[in-house]
Write a protein that holds these residues in place. Structure first.
Motif, PDB file in Angstrom:
ATOM      1  N   THR A 231      -9.258 -48.156   5.455  1.00 44.65           N
ATOM      2  CA  THR A 231      -9.550 -49.340   4.646  1.00 44.65           C
ATOM      3  C   THR A 231     -10.790 -49.176   3.782  1.00 44.65           C
ATOM      4  N   GLY A 232     -11.789 -48.422   4.270  1.00 46.68           N
ATOM      5  CA  GLY A 232     -13.042 -48.289   3.533  1.00 46.68           C
ATOM      6  C   GLY A 232     -13.882 -49.555   3.597  1.00 46.68           C
ATOM      7  N   GLU A 233     -13.477 -50.533   4.405  1.00 47.05           N
ATOM      8  CA  GLU A 233     -14.190 -51.805   4.529  1.00 47.05           C
ATOM      9  C   GLU A 233     -15.148 -51.786   5.706  1.00 47.05           C
ATOM     10  N   SER A 234     -16.068 -52.735   5.715  1.00 48.91           N
ATOM     11  CA  SER A 234     -16.879 -53.016   6.894  1.00 48.91           C
ATOM     12  C   SER A 234     -16.162 -54.118   7.656  1.00 48.91           C
ATOM     13  N   LEU A 235     -16.002 -53.949   8.980  1.00 51.87           N
ATOM     14  CA  LEU A 235     -15.267 -54.919   9.780  1.00 51.87           C
ATOM     15  C   LEU A 235     -16.030 -55.270  11.047  1.00 51.87           C
ATOM     16  N   THR A 236     -15.872 -56.500  11.496  1.00 50.39           N
ATOM     17  CA  THR A 236     -16.460 -56.914  12.763  1.00 50.39           C
ATOM     18  C   THR A 236     -15.654 -56.303  13.905  1.00 50.39           C
TER      19      THR A 236
ATOM     20  N   ARG B  68     -26.303 -55.383  10.366  1.00 53.12           N
ATOM     21  CA  ARG B  68     -26.732 -56.711  10.822  1.00 53.12           C
ATOM     22  C   ARG B  68     -27.129 -57.626   9.663  1.00 53.12           C
ATOM     23  N   ASN B  69     -26.879 -57.220   8.442  1.00 54.08           N
ATOM     24  CA  ASN B  69     -27.250 -58.040   7.285  1.00 54.08           C
ATOM     25  C   ASN B  69     -26.342 -59.243   7.117  1.00 54.08           C
ATOM     26  N   THR B  70     -25.207 -59.248   7.811  1.00 53.39           N
ATOM     27  CA  THR B  70     -24.283 -60.377   7.748  1.00 53.39           C
ATOM     28  C   THR B  70     -24.120 -60.940   9.152  1.00 53.39           C
ATOM     29  N   TRP B  71     -23.608 -62.144   9.226  1.00 49.97           N
ATOM     30  CA  TRP B  71     -23.276 -62.721  10.539  1.00 49.97           C
ATOM     31  C   TRP B  71     -21.796 -63.013  10.550  1.00 49.97           C
ATOM     32  N   PRO B  72     -21.023 -62.523  11.454  1.00 52.82           N
ATOM     33  CA  PRO B  72     -21.420 -61.573  12.476  1.00 52.82           C
ATOM     34  C   PRO B  72     -21.591 -60.178  11.889  1.00 52.82           C
ATOM     35  N   GLY B  73     -22.266 -59.309  12.610  1.00 48.18           N
ATOM     36  CA  GLY B  73     -22.488 -57.933  12.158  1.00 48.18           C
ATOM     37  C   GLY B  73     -21.179 -57.192  11.997  1.00 48.18           C
TER      38      GLY B  73
END
Length: 101
Positions: free
Chosen positions: A40-45, A89-94
């Motif tokens: 995906t190349g995405e950041s995921l929780t 950790r720049n977003t919630w949730p990480g």
């Protein structure tokens, strides 16, 4: 073995770990999580990763299975000796994301 007035039935049962509700073999969650992050190349929780893993393996996405798998992924990724992912950790949730090569 016991004092005469001791009540053995008063001994608390030994706590044991529950069986994995997703029914995945050991190590599968982390490997599949890395595959999904690469594809995906995405950041995921953690829960997003867990849900996608369970769907890709045709397993039920019960809350308990997703929660337990997400904890396993977080634990495995956090203990890597040579990390290939990092926890943002720049977003919630990480969110977990692949490190640049």
């Amino acid at each position: 073995m016991f004092k005469e007035d001791y009540q053995p039935q008063a001994i608390e049962p030994k706590p044991t770990l529950e069986k994995n509700p997703a029914g995945l073999p050991k190590g599968t969650g982390s490997r599949k999580a890395l595959e999904i992050l690469r594809m995906t190349g995405e950041s995921l929780t953690g829960p997003e990763l867990a849900r996608r893993i369970l769907i890709s393996m045709d397993r039920e996405t019960t809350d308990k299975a997703v929660d337990m798998l997400a904890k396993t992924i977080h634990s495995s990724f956090s203990r890597q000796r040579r990390p290939v992912v990092e926890y943002d950790r720049n977003t919630w949730p990480g969110k977990w994301r692949l490190l640049p090569l």
